[in-house]
Design a protein around this motif. Structure first.
Motif, PDB file in Angstrom:
ATOM      1  N   ASN A  36       0.826  -1.152   0.000  1.00 33.60           N
ATOM      2  CA  ASN A  36       0.009  -0.066   0.189  1.00 33.60           C
ATOM      3  C   ASN A  36       0.896   1.231  -0.142  1.00 33.60           C
ATOM      4  O   ASN A  36       0.397   2.154  -0.697  1.00 33.60           O
ATOM      5  CB  ASN A  36      -1.015   0.032   1.310  1.00 33.60           C
TER       6      ASN A  36
ATOM      7  N   THR B  68      -9.914  -4.826  -2.713  1.00 35.48           N
ATOM      8  CA  THR B  68      -9.858  -3.502  -2.973  1.00 35.48           C
ATOM      9  C   THR B  68     -10.933  -2.968  -3.819  1.00 35.48           C
ATOM     10  O   THR B  68     -11.649  -3.740  -4.772  1.00 35.48           O
ATOM     11  CB  THR B  68      -8.593  -3.272  -3.686  1.00 35.48           C
TER      12      THR B  68
ATOM     13  N   LYS C   8      -0.642 -12.112  -3.132  1.00 32.06           N
ATOM     14  CA  LYS C   8       0.350 -10.956  -2.171  1.00 32.06           C
ATOM     15  C   LYS C   8       1.531 -11.088  -2.616  1.00 32.06           C
ATOM     16  O   LYS C   8       2.390 -10.178  -2.640  1.00 32.06           O
ATOM     17  CB  LYS C   8      -0.112 -11.189  -0.643  1.00 32.06           C
TER      18      LYS C   8
ATOM     19  N   PRO D  74      -6.954   1.086  -0.709  1.00 33.56           N
ATOM     20  CA  PRO D  74      -5.967   0.486  -0.345  1.00 33.56           C
ATOM     21  C   PRO D  74      -6.129  -1.199  -0.551  1.00 33.56           C
ATOM     22  O   PRO D  74      -7.530  -1.353  -0.692  1.00 33.56           O
ATOM     23  CB  PRO D  74      -5.947   0.707   1.287  1.00 33.56           C
TER      24      PRO D  74
ATOM     25  N   ARG E 188      -6.569  -4.783   1.023  1.00 32.62           N
ATOM     26  CA  ARG E 188      -7.006  -5.307   2.373  1.00 32.62           C
ATOM     27  C   ARG E 188      -6.796  -7.013   2.258  1.00 32.62           C
ATOM     28  O   ARG E 188      -7.163  -7.412   1.146  1.00 32.62           O
ATOM     29  CB  ARG E 188      -7.995  -4.931   2.936  1.00 32.62           C
TER      30      ARG E 188
ATOM     31  N   VAL F  75      -8.510  -9.991   3.709  1.00 30.83           N
ATOM     32  CA  VAL F  75      -9.931 -10.214   4.713  1.00 30.83           C
ATOM     33  C   VAL F  75     -10.087 -11.690   5.001  1.00 30.83           C
ATOM     34  O   VAL F  75     -10.144 -12.581   4.149  1.00 30.83           O
ATOM     35  CB  VAL F  75     -11.156  -9.693   4.206  1.00 30.83           C
TER      36      VAL F  75
END
Length: 218
Positions: A3, A33, A161, A16, A18, A20
């Motif tokens: 971010n 997002t 990620k 941003p 995230r 979850v």
């Protein structure tokens, strides 16, 4: 880190990223997002937006939950066209019916619940049985009705990620879109290699993962 890097760049519905989770750090864990909520089926809006003023494409894992189940548990490959293979055995012309069945059956923890959910998608009980039989004929080891979906989402989140972090290192904006990434078209080959390598490494398998590339003109 992701971010902080993204703050200096521009794209539609900027916000941003995230991760979850549902109940534990091993359940769900997809990257979320606002960008991925843009419509892109009936109206091809998202794919026609820009990243830093440049055209984008989306690189998408194909039949990812099915492939993750077979690769992680049995180091088995699903082939290039799993949904089409199942549809052929079931004597169906509608690939979408198979995709809907697989999505529901791999996410559900109970067969009866899966049947009811499929009925809501227009899949009759009889058709449900037909697709189930064809699926297990093509992939006898595949785990259905075991709640695998929330764990597959965790894998997806970790894989994407990692790809996004690699993008940070290469000064490339990589945006998550469910089980895909959006990236500037000029960087598509990098994205394909990064996604395939990261998928195999994170899953710990020698099985390969095909990807699909969606361009604005397609």
């Amino acid at each position: 880190a992701i971010n902080e890097f993204l703050k200096g760049h521009q794209w539609a519905c900027k916000g941003p990223v995230r991760m979850v989770f549902k109940e534990t750090p091993f359940q769900s864990g997809r990257l979320i997002t606002p960008f991925q909520s843009l419509p892109d089926r009936r109206i091809r809006l998202r794919i026609n937006t820009l990243i830093d003023g440049h055209e984008i494409c989306e690189v998408d894992f194909s039949a990812n939950h099915l492939r993750l189940n077979l690769a992680f548990n049995f180091n088995e490959e699903a082939g290039f066209t799993p949904y089409e293979d199942i549809a052929e055995i079931a004597r169906l012309e509608d690939r979408q019916r198979v995709k809907d069945f697989i999505t529901i059956a791999m996410g559900a923890d109970d067969r009866d619940k899966a049947r009811d959910a499929c009925a809501g998608k227009g899949i009759s009980f009889e058709l449900f049985d037909t697709i189930e039989s064809a699926t297990l004929k093509r992939y006898p080891k595949l785990e259905l009705f075991a709640g695998w979906g929330i764990f597959a989402q965790n894998f997806e989140g970790q894989i994407l990620k990692d790809v996004m972090l690699q993008g940070v290192e290469e000064n490339m904006v990589v945006l998550p879109v469910h089980d895909a990434v959006a990236i500037q078209t000029d960087n598509v080959h990098w994205a394909v290699n990064a996604m395939q390598e990261t998928w195999s490494r994170k899953v710990g398998t020698t099985a390969s993962i095909p990807v699909k590339i969606d361009y604005a003109s397609s």
